[in-house]
Design an enzyme around this catalytic site. Structure first.
Site, PDB file in Angstrom:
ATOM      1  N   SER A   5       0.865  -1.184   0.000  1.00  0.00           N
ATOM      2  CA  SER A   5       0.000   0.000   0.000  1.00  0.00           C
ATOM      3  C   SER A   5       0.900   1.232   0.000  1.00  0.00           C
ATOM      4  O   SER A   5       2.113   1.117   0.216  1.00  0.00           O
ATOM      5  CB  SER A   5      -0.861  -0.038   1.267  1.00  0.00           C
TER       6      SER A   5
ATOM      7  N   TYR B   7      -2.685  -0.398  10.360  1.00  0.00           N
ATOM      8  CA  TYR B   7      -2.567  -0.775   8.943  1.00  0.00           C
ATOM      9  C   TYR B   7      -1.206  -0.322   8.394  1.00  0.00           C
ATOM     10  O   TYR B   7      -0.517  -1.069   7.696  1.00  0.00           O
ATOM     11  CB  TYR B   7      -3.726  -0.118   8.188  1.00  0.00           C
TER      12      TYR B   7
HETATM   13  P1  NDP Z   1     -11.405  -6.231   0.201  1.00  0.00           P
HETATM   14  O1  NDP Z   1     -11.897  -5.915   1.567  1.00  0.00           O
HETATM   15  O2  NDP Z   1     -12.354  -6.117  -0.938  1.00  0.00           O
HETATM   16  O3  NDP Z   1     -10.815  -7.716   0.162  1.00  0.00           O
HETATM   17  C1  NDP Z   1     -10.134  -8.260   1.240  1.00  0.00           C
HETATM   18  C2  NDP Z   1     -10.047  -9.756   1.042  1.00  0.00           C
HETATM   19  O4  NDP Z   1      -9.294 -10.300   2.132  1.00  0.00           O
HETATM   20  C3  NDP Z   1     -11.404 -10.448   1.061  1.00  0.00           C
HETATM   21  O5  NDP Z   1     -11.392 -11.523   0.168  1.00  0.00           O
HETATM   22  C4  NDP Z   1     -11.486 -10.969   2.494  1.00  0.00           C
HETATM   23  O6  NDP Z   1     -12.314 -12.135   2.606  1.00  0.00           O
HETATM   24  C5  NDP Z   1     -10.055 -11.347   2.725  1.00  0.00           C
HETATM   25  N1  NDP Z   1      -9.719 -11.448   4.144  1.00  0.00           N
HETATM   26  C6  NDP Z   1      -9.857 -10.528   5.119  1.00  0.00           C
HETATM   27  N2  NDP Z   1      -9.443 -11.024   6.291  1.00  0.00           N
HETATM   28  C7  NDP Z   1      -9.032 -12.299   6.055  1.00  0.00           C
HETATM   29  C8  NDP Z   1      -8.490 -13.324   6.866  1.00  0.00           C
HETATM   30  N3  NDP Z   1      -8.263 -13.150   8.171  1.00  0.00           N
HETATM   31  N4  NDP Z   1      -8.212 -14.506   6.273  1.00  0.00           N
HETATM   32  C9  NDP Z   1      -8.438 -14.709   4.948  1.00  0.00           C
HETATM   33  N5  NDP Z   1      -8.936 -13.760   4.125  1.00  0.00           N
HETATM   34  C10 NDP Z   1      -9.233 -12.572   4.689  1.00  0.00           C
HETATM   35  O7  NDP Z   1     -10.119  -5.303   0.009  1.00  0.00           O
HETATM   36  P2  NDP Z   1      -9.332  -4.811  -1.288  1.00  0.00           P
HETATM   37  O8  NDP Z   1      -9.571  -5.696  -2.439  1.00  0.00           O
HETATM   38  O9  NDP Z   1      -9.558  -3.364  -1.438  1.00  0.00           O
HETATM   39  O10 NDP Z   1      -7.830  -4.971  -0.766  1.00  0.00           O
HETATM   40  C11 NDP Z   1      -7.053  -6.116  -1.075  1.00  0.00           C
HETATM   41  C12 NDP Z   1      -5.601  -5.838  -0.692  1.00  0.00           C
HETATM   42  O11 NDP Z   1      -5.136  -4.675  -1.358  1.00  0.00           O
HETATM   43  C13 NDP Z   1      -5.410  -5.571   0.810  1.00  0.00           C
HETATM   44  O12 NDP Z   1      -4.185  -6.120   1.229  1.00  0.00           O
HETATM   45  C14 NDP Z   1      -5.343  -4.058   0.869  1.00  0.00           C
HETATM   46  O13 NDP Z   1      -4.598  -3.597   1.978  1.00  0.00           O
HETATM   47  C15 NDP Z   1      -4.613  -3.750  -0.432  1.00  0.00           C
HETATM   48  N6  NDP Z   1      -4.806  -2.395  -0.913  1.00  0.00           N
HETATM   49  C16 NDP Z   1      -6.023  -1.981  -1.417  1.00  0.00           C
HETATM   50  C17 NDP Z   1      -6.173  -0.680  -1.862  1.00  0.00           C
HETATM   51  C18 NDP Z   1      -7.460  -0.178  -2.426  1.00  0.00           C
HETATM   52  O14 NDP Z   1      -7.520   1.018  -2.745  1.00  0.00           O
HETATM   53  N7  NDP Z   1      -8.494  -1.002  -2.586  1.00  0.00           N
HETATM   54  C19 NDP Z   1      -5.066   0.269  -1.820  1.00  0.00           C
HETATM   55  C20 NDP Z   1      -3.849  -0.266  -1.278  1.00  0.00           C
HETATM   56  C21 NDP Z   1      -3.738  -1.551  -0.855  1.00  0.00           C
HETATM   57  P3  NDP Z   1     -13.747 -12.066   3.358  1.00  0.00           P
HETATM   58  O15 NDP Z   1     -14.583 -11.104   2.552  1.00  0.00           O
HETATM   59  O16 NDP Z   1     -14.229 -13.452   3.345  1.00  0.00           O
HETATM   60  O17 NDP Z   1     -13.458 -11.505   4.723  1.00  0.00           O
END
Ligand code: NDP
Length: 252
Positions: free
Chosen positions: A141, A154
């Site tokens: 990020s 975070y």
């Molecule tokens: P989402 O919230 O849409 O997706 C997160 C995913 O992680 C979901 O599939 C969720 O599954 C899963 N997850 C959460 N907790 C757990 C856990 N304990 N074990 C297994 N799976 C888990 O987020 P984004 O797609 O936006 O983000 C994805 C990645 O990108 C993250 O690492 C985020 O920090 C990073 N990121 C995103 C940005 C953005 O602008 N969107 C910017 C910078 C970084 P479930 O729904 O089942 O909980």
């Protein structure tokens, strides 16, 4: 030859797009999720409707027993070791340092940072045992290098991922395994839109390319890192942010 990609957090957002992109590129895809059962089934069905193969497994990335079960089930299903791991699962809590509760800190660090460690260790052990020159990609990020307000847990987790990437690259390099980080800028997902309905307009204004990113903007560079053209890149963070985090704050 069939290849296996393991994606953490593949049920929604960027992870969901990664599952589809790797399946479209011909990989078997195993992904974890923790809460979104129906979203996980949907993405697996979408992939299968297009002739691909994807499997969602309920697994808390920060829990060692879950991660062991995840990789056991994954390799029994595929019949071979992973070629690619993408550590994508991540959570956020919004609070100032002074108000942040211990439970929120623990959840974020356990999911984002410990999850990255547990999954990397499990995948790398399997790659090494199989003699595979695998590829590991961590999703970072802007917080890898900048202090974001009200995201201290975070930010600490993503700063940790920056260093974890470098150590993993150094230790796994002799086995031919590359480890890199993709650091996204402002990406429109269901989550970011939920948090701020004006997300695209607000973030486009301060992004040099004058737009926000899509999950597809992240999937492209992630896939690139798995190609022979990227085989000499390791230990790096690649900024996929439209220039957002390269700007200096400027007083004039
Ligand atoms: P989402 O919230 O849409 O997706 C997160 C995913 O992680 C979901 O599939 C969720 O599954 C899963 N997850 C959460 N907790 C757990 C856990 N304990 N074990 C297994 N799976 C888990 O987020 P984004 O797609 O936006 O983000 C994805 C990645 O990108 C993250 O690492 C985020 O920090 C990073 N990121 C995103 C940005 C953005 O602008 N969107 C910017 C910078 C970084 P479930 O729904 O089942 O909980």
């Amino acid at each position: 030859m069939k290849r296996l990609a393991v994606i953490t957090g593949g049920s929604t957002g960027i992870g969901r797009c990664l599952v589809k992109a790797f399946a479209a590129a011909g990989y078997l895809v195993s992904f974890s999720y923790v809460a979104s059962d129906s979203a996980a089934s949907e993405v697996a069905s979408e992939v299968e409707a297009k002739g691909g193969s994807a499997r969602g497994i309920d697994c808390d990335v920060g829990n060692a027993a879950d991660v062991k079960r995840f990789f056991d089930e994954t390799t029994s299903w595929s019949g071979f070791a992973p070629d690619v791991l993408v550590n994508n699962a991540g959570v956020q809590t919004w609070s100032s340092l002074l108000d942040l509760e211990e439970g929120a800190w623990d959840r974020v660090i356990q999911t984002n940072l410990k999850g990255c460690f547990l999954n990397t260790q499990a995948a790398a052990r399997l790659m090494i045992a199989a003699g595979k020159k695998g590829t590991i990609i961590n999703i970072g990020s802007g917080c890898n290098k900048l202090a974001f307000p009200k995201l201290v847990d975070y930010t600490a987790s993503k700063g940790g991922i920056e260093q974890f990437t470098k150590v993993s690259a150094a230790e796994l390099g002799p086995y031919g395994i590359t480890v890199n980080c993709i650091a996204p800028g402002a990406i429109v997902t269901e989550r970011t839109l939920d948090e701020a309905p004006d997300y695209p307009e607000t973030w486009s204004k301060i992004t040099p390319l004058r737009r926000v990113g899509t999950p597809e903007d992240i999937a492209g560079p992630v896939l690139f890192l798995t190609t022979p053209a990227a085989s000499f890149i390791t230990g790096q963070t690649i900024w996929v942010d439209g220039g957002l985090f390269s700007q200096a704050p400027w007083p004039y």
